[in-house]
Design an enzyme around this catalytic site. Structure first.
Site, short mmCIF file in Angstrom:
data_model
loop_
_atom_site.label_atom_id
_atom_site.label_comp_id
_atom_site.label_asym_id
_atom_site.label_seq_id
_atom_site.Cartn_x
_atom_site.Cartn_y
_atom_site.Cartn_z
N SER A 97 0.66 -0.97 -0.45
CA SER A 97 -0.32 0.15 0.25
C SER A 97 0.54 1.20 0.27
CB SER A 97 -1.03 0.15 0.86
OG SER A 97 -0.30 -0.52 2.13
N VAL B 105 1.03 4.46 1.97
CA VAL B 105 2.06 4.71 3.26
C VAL B 105 2.60 3.82 3.25
CG1 VAL B 105 1.10 6.24 5.22
CG2 VAL B 105 -0.53 5.69 3.19
N CYS B 106 2.12 2.56 4.03
CA CYS B 106 3.39 1.85 4.48
C CYS B 106 4.33 1.36 3.80
CB CYS B 106 2.51 -0.06 4.32
SG CYS B 106 1.05 0.03 5.43
N SER B 107 4.32 1.47 2.28
CA SER B 107 5.59 1.38 1.09
C SER B 107 6.15 2.87 1.34
CB SER B 107 5.37 1.14 -0.21
OG SER B 107 4.50 0.01 -0.44
#
Length: 158
Positions: A49, A51-53
């Protein structure tokens, strides 16, 4: 916005011990850090995703600062170890990415950070060398990125 307690834990509680599979299929045990180093548990909703990335590479870029504060960063998601292996390679991360895939979300639930939609909340736990939770930051929305400086400020006080 963020909050400083989970559904089950607050600052000052002993961090529940657990064992999860890390990228590379090795077991990672929280108890192995006791007496040796501080631990930052970064719960993230989904591999790949946006934001996670962005969040995980921000930790990778700051690994020297974490090391200077005697802290190890560990990411936890409910994704499979296969997905996390591909994600780690795509981002070039070197710290442990742990799979809470089976039983699905056991550690997520232990730490009280399951989002109402079923995935992990975006949550950070700072755990000192004695295994005590000294910092909690849980984002009100999974789309919010945590501020690393809040975490570093807290780690300096451990």
């Amino acid at each position: 916005m963020s909050r400083a307690e989970s559904k089950t834990l607050k600052v000052g509680d002993t961090a529940p011990d657990f064992t999860l599979k890390a990228v590379g299929s090795e077991d990672w045990h929280l108890r192995d850090s006791r007496g040796k180093k501080n631990v930052v548990l970064a719960f993230v909703p989904f591999a790949f995703s946006s934001v996670c990335s962005a969040q995980l590479p921000s930790y990778e870029a700051e690994l020297d600062r974490f090391k200077d504060l005697d802290a190890e960063v560990v990411s936890i998601s409910m994704d499979s170890s296969y997905a996390l292996t591909a994600w780690s390679k795509s981002m070039g991360t070197s710290f442990p990415l742990l799979s809470d895939f089976y039983p699905q979300g056991k550690v997520v639930d232990l730490y009280g950070v399951r989002h109402q939609a079923g995935m992990a909340e975006r949550a950070i736990f700072g755990i000192d060398k004695e295994g005590v939770i000294r910092f909690i930051e849980i984002q009100d929305s999974p789309g919010n990125m945590p501020d690393n400086e809040n975490l570093f400020e807290s780690l300096r006080k451990f």
